[in-house]
Design a protein around this motif. Structure first.
Motif, PDB file in Angstrom:
ATOM      1  N   ARG A  97       1.736 -11.377  42.222  1.00  0.00           N
ATOM      2  CA  ARG A  97       2.077 -10.701  40.983  1.00  0.00           C
ATOM      3  C   ARG A  97       3.440 -11.128  40.476  1.00  0.00           C
ATOM      4  NH1 ARG A  97      -0.003  -4.734  41.341  1.00  0.00           N
ATOM      5  NH2 ARG A  97       2.051  -4.356  40.466  1.00  0.00           N
ATOM      6  N   GLU A  98       3.716 -10.787  39.221  1.00  0.00           N
ATOM      7  CA  GLU A  98       5.018 -11.076  38.620  1.00  0.00           C
ATOM      8  C   GLU A  98       6.122 -10.229  39.257  1.00  0.00           C
ATOM      9  OE1 GLU A  98       5.755 -13.444  36.290  1.00  0.00           O
ATOM     10  OE2 GLU A  98       3.694 -14.090  36.589  1.00  0.00           O
ATOM     11  N   ASP A  99       5.759  -9.017  39.696  1.00  0.00           N
ATOM     12  CA  ASP A  99       6.746  -8.166  40.373  1.00  0.00           C
ATOM     13  C   ASP A  99       6.694  -8.463  41.880  1.00  0.00           C
ATOM     14  OD1 ASP A  99       4.478  -6.861  41.403  1.00  0.00           O
ATOM     15  OD2 ASP A  99       4.659  -5.157  40.059  1.00  0.00           O
ATOM     16  N   ASP A 100       7.436  -7.725  42.651  1.00  0.00           N
ATOM     17  CA  ASP A 100       7.468  -7.952  44.099  1.00  0.00           C
ATOM     18  C   ASP A 100       6.560  -7.006  44.871  1.00  0.00           C
ATOM     19  OD1 ASP A 100       9.197 -10.102  44.030  1.00  0.00           O
ATOM     20  OD2 ASP A 100      10.994  -8.838  44.151  1.00  0.00           O
ATOM     21  N   SER A 129       7.667   0.239  43.338  1.00  0.00           N
ATOM     22  CA  SER A 129       8.537  -0.034  42.189  1.00  0.00           C
ATOM     23  C   SER A 129       9.679   0.965  42.148  1.00  0.00           C
ATOM     24  CB  SER A 129       7.740   0.055  40.886  1.00  0.00           C
ATOM     25  OG  SER A 129       6.764  -0.950  40.847  1.00  0.00           O
TER      26      SER A 129
END
Length: 166
Positions: A97-100, A129
């Motif tokens: 994903r673009e986030d962690d 998050s």
């Protein structure tokens, strides 16, 4: 919190650790449905860890999540609730994903043996998050806590995750 069995019973090994669950709370596993935002209550094995790095310090099996890896969440698909390589033509969640969120995590073996279409998919233990951001049905913790848990887990001991309704 993480517990391990000793000769004298269960003892605290890690935590307690702050965590978040699905945006609509925890529900009995048999009542879980695809897309409902619930985290399924129950006892589930943890066998496979995953992450973005080529390797991870863990006693679980490890699989690197690449840009070509997806988890199928289309209930009518033959490979529903499985990790596939190559972007499927049906609805699927990217494992990179673009986030962690999936930088480190583990598959919570919910609805995996057997897979029941529509009962819910892609239930993971992963990076949150933040403490005020629920998941779509997973269990999530801070990145450092996720790494500590994954380093501590060992498949030789048959690790499980217990998710309870309040």
């Amino acid at each position: 919190a993480a517990y391990e069995r000793s000769a004298n019973g269960w003892k605290l090994a890690l935590g307690p650790l702050p965590a978040v669950v699905g945006r609509t709370g925890v529900i009995a596993g048999a009542q879980k449905r695809e897309g409902d935002g619930h985290t399924p209550a129950g006892i589930y094995t943890l066998q496979t860890a995953f992450g973005y790095a080529p390797t991870l310090a863990t006693g679980l099996q490890y699989r690197q999540a690449t840009a070509d890896d997806y988890w199928v969440d289309e209930a009518t698909a033959p490979d529903y609730n499985t990790w596939v390589q190559g972007k499927p033509k049906v609805s699927a969640e990217a494992m990179r994903r673009e986030d962690d969120a999936y930088s480190v995590g583990a598959v919570i073996e919910y609805n995996t043996a057997p897979v029941v279409p529509g009962r819910g998919s892609a239930i993971f233990f992963h990076v949150w998050s933040g403490p005020d951001h629920p998941t779509a049905g997973c269990v999530a913790v801070a990145a450092a806590d996720a790494r500590r848990v994954l380093e501590w887990l060992d498949r030789k001991h048959g690790p499980v995750m217990v998710i309870a309704e309040r």
